[in-house]
Design a protein around this motif. Structure first.
Motif, PDB file in Angstrom:
ATOM      1  N   GLU A  43      45.740   5.855 -18.357  1.00  0.00           N
ATOM      2  CA  GLU A  43      46.053   6.555 -19.784  1.00  0.00           C
ATOM      3  C   GLU A  43      46.801   6.167 -20.551  1.00  0.00           C
ATOM      4  OE1 GLU A  43      49.086  10.562 -21.172  1.00  0.00           O
ATOM      5  OE2 GLU A  43      47.147  10.605 -19.664  1.00  0.00           O
ATOM      6  N   LYS A  44      48.485   5.010 -19.636  1.00  0.00           N
ATOM      7  CA  LYS A  44      49.751   4.632 -20.476  1.00  0.00           C
ATOM      8  C   LYS A  44      48.919   3.582 -20.648  1.00  0.00           C
ATOM      9  CE  LYS A  44      52.811   5.574 -17.031  1.00  0.00           C
ATOM     10  NZ  LYS A  44      53.768   5.551 -16.070  1.00  0.00           N
ATOM     11  N   ILE A  45      47.789   2.436 -20.195  1.00  0.00           N
ATOM     12  CA  ILE A  45      47.113   1.328 -20.974  1.00  0.00           C
ATOM     13  C   ILE A  45      46.905   1.724 -22.054  1.00  0.00           C
ATOM     14  CG2 ILE A  45      45.532   0.058 -20.553  1.00  0.00           C
ATOM     15  CD1 ILE A  45      46.316  -0.075 -17.256  1.00  0.00           C
ATOM     16  N   LEU A  49      47.656  -0.186 -25.218  1.00  0.00           N
ATOM     17  CA  LEU A  49      47.085  -0.789 -26.145  1.00  0.00           C
ATOM     18  C   LEU A  49      46.593  -0.406 -27.871  1.00  0.00           C
ATOM     19  CD1 LEU A  49      44.496  -2.726 -25.283  1.00  0.00           C
ATOM     20  CD2 LEU A  49      42.913  -1.441 -25.521  1.00  0.00           C
ATOM     21  N   SER A  50      46.704   1.041 -28.490  1.00  0.00           N
ATOM     22  CA  SER A  50      47.071   1.179 -29.252  1.00  0.00           C
ATOM     23  C   SER A  50      47.992   1.140 -29.920  1.00  0.00           C
ATOM     24  CB  SER A  50      46.456   3.090 -29.138  1.00  0.00           C
ATOM     25  OG  SER A  50      47.757   3.856 -28.776  1.00  0.00           O
ATOM     26  N   VAL A  51      49.331   0.319 -29.247  1.00  0.00           N
ATOM     27  CA  VAL A  51      50.328   0.145 -30.383  1.00  0.00           C
ATOM     28  C   VAL A  51      50.286  -1.535 -30.242  1.00  0.00           C
ATOM     29  CG1 VAL A  51      51.577   2.050 -30.563  1.00  0.00           C
ATOM     30  CG2 VAL A  51      51.787   0.837 -28.814  1.00  0.00           C
ATOM     31  N   GLY A  52      49.579  -2.252 -30.183  1.00  0.00           N
ATOM     32  CA  GLY A  52      48.986  -3.608 -29.394  1.00  0.00           C
ATOM     33  C   GLY A  52      50.406  -3.732 -28.195  1.00  0.00           C
ATOM     34  N   ASP A  53      50.772  -3.035 -28.179  1.00  0.00           N
ATOM     35  CA  ASP A  53      52.121  -3.313 -26.520  1.00  0.00           C
ATOM     36  C   ASP A  53      51.599  -3.867 -25.497  1.00  0.00           C
ATOM     37  OD1 ASP A  53      54.719  -3.820 -25.004  1.00  0.00           O
ATOM     38  OD2 ASP A  53      55.168  -1.386 -25.382  1.00  0.00           O
ATOM     39  N   GLY A  90      50.153 -13.879 -24.525  1.00  0.00           N
ATOM     40  CA  GLY A  90      50.422 -14.117 -25.172  1.00  0.00           C
ATOM     41  C   GLY A  90      48.015 -14.083 -26.176  1.00  0.00           C
ATOM     42  N   SER A  91      47.598 -13.791 -25.243  1.00  0.00           N
ATOM     43  CA  SER A  91      46.512 -14.333 -25.441  1.00  0.00           C
ATOM     44  C   SER A  91      46.127 -13.778 -26.291  1.00  0.00           C
ATOM     45  CB  SER A  91      45.194 -14.541 -24.022  1.00  0.00           C
ATOM     46  OG  SER A  91      46.434 -14.951 -23.309  1.00  0.00           O
ATOM     47  N   ASP A  92      44.597 -14.111 -26.703  1.00  0.00           N
ATOM     48  CA  ASP A  92      43.375 -13.132 -27.520  1.00  0.00           C
ATOM     49  C   ASP A  92      43.494 -11.849 -27.007  1.00  0.00           C
ATOM     50  OD1 ASP A  92      41.757 -13.350 -29.952  1.00  0.00           O
ATOM     51  OD2 ASP A  92      40.286 -12.733 -28.889  1.00  0.00           O
ATOM     52  N   SER A  93      43.120 -10.834 -28.294  1.00  0.00           N
ATOM     53  CA  SER A  93      43.444  -9.421 -28.116  1.00  0.00           C
ATOM     54  C   SER A  93      42.334  -9.040 -27.773  1.00  0.00           C
ATOM     55  CB  SER A  93      43.873  -8.740 -29.265  1.00  0.00           C
ATOM     56  OG  SER A  93      43.354  -8.663 -30.295  1.00  0.00           O
TER      57      SER A  93
END
Length: 116
Positions: A43-45, A49-53, A90-93
């Motif tokens: 859930e935390k991941i 991920l949904s906010v790009g953090d 900071g790799s490719d999302s």
């Protein structure tokens, strides 16, 4: 002194009935820790991920590495280390998203196995 060391080793390795009980008790503890926290980790991941953090993802994954080691989940531990590096570097999302999908798959498979 040597007797004490041998006794500790036999207890840890489960080579006698007392040691076997302790080993099983310890494993139940680690299994319980994993099963009670894994869904929250997912859930935390997903939230991060949904906010790009990606820094939060790296922190969450890093905090779980000891659990993977204790459970003997070497492949999952290695994947977590890779994912942590990708997030902090900071790799490719898309690479990060793919690694997350695989990690979550590993976690879900482990939970299914542990429920048996």
């Amino acid at each position: 002194m040597k007797k004490d060391r041998n006794k500790r080793l036999s207890l840890f390795n489960g080579s006698n009935s007392g040691g076997e009980y302790q080993f099983k008790t310890r494993m139940k503890k680690y299994i319980g820790m994993l099963t009670s926290t894994a869904s929250r980790l997912i859930e935390k991941i997903n939230t991060a991920l949904s906010v790009g953090d990606f820094e939060e993802i790296a922190s969450q994954v890093q905090s779980f590495i000891t659990n993977w080691i204790m459970m003997g989940m070497t492949e999952t531990k290695d994947l977590s280390l890779k994912l942590e590096f990708l997030c902090r570097d900071g790799s490719d999302s898309m690479l990060i998203r793919d690694a997350i999908a695989v990690l979550i798959s590993h976690i879900l498979k482990a939970l299914i196995e542990l429920e048996k």
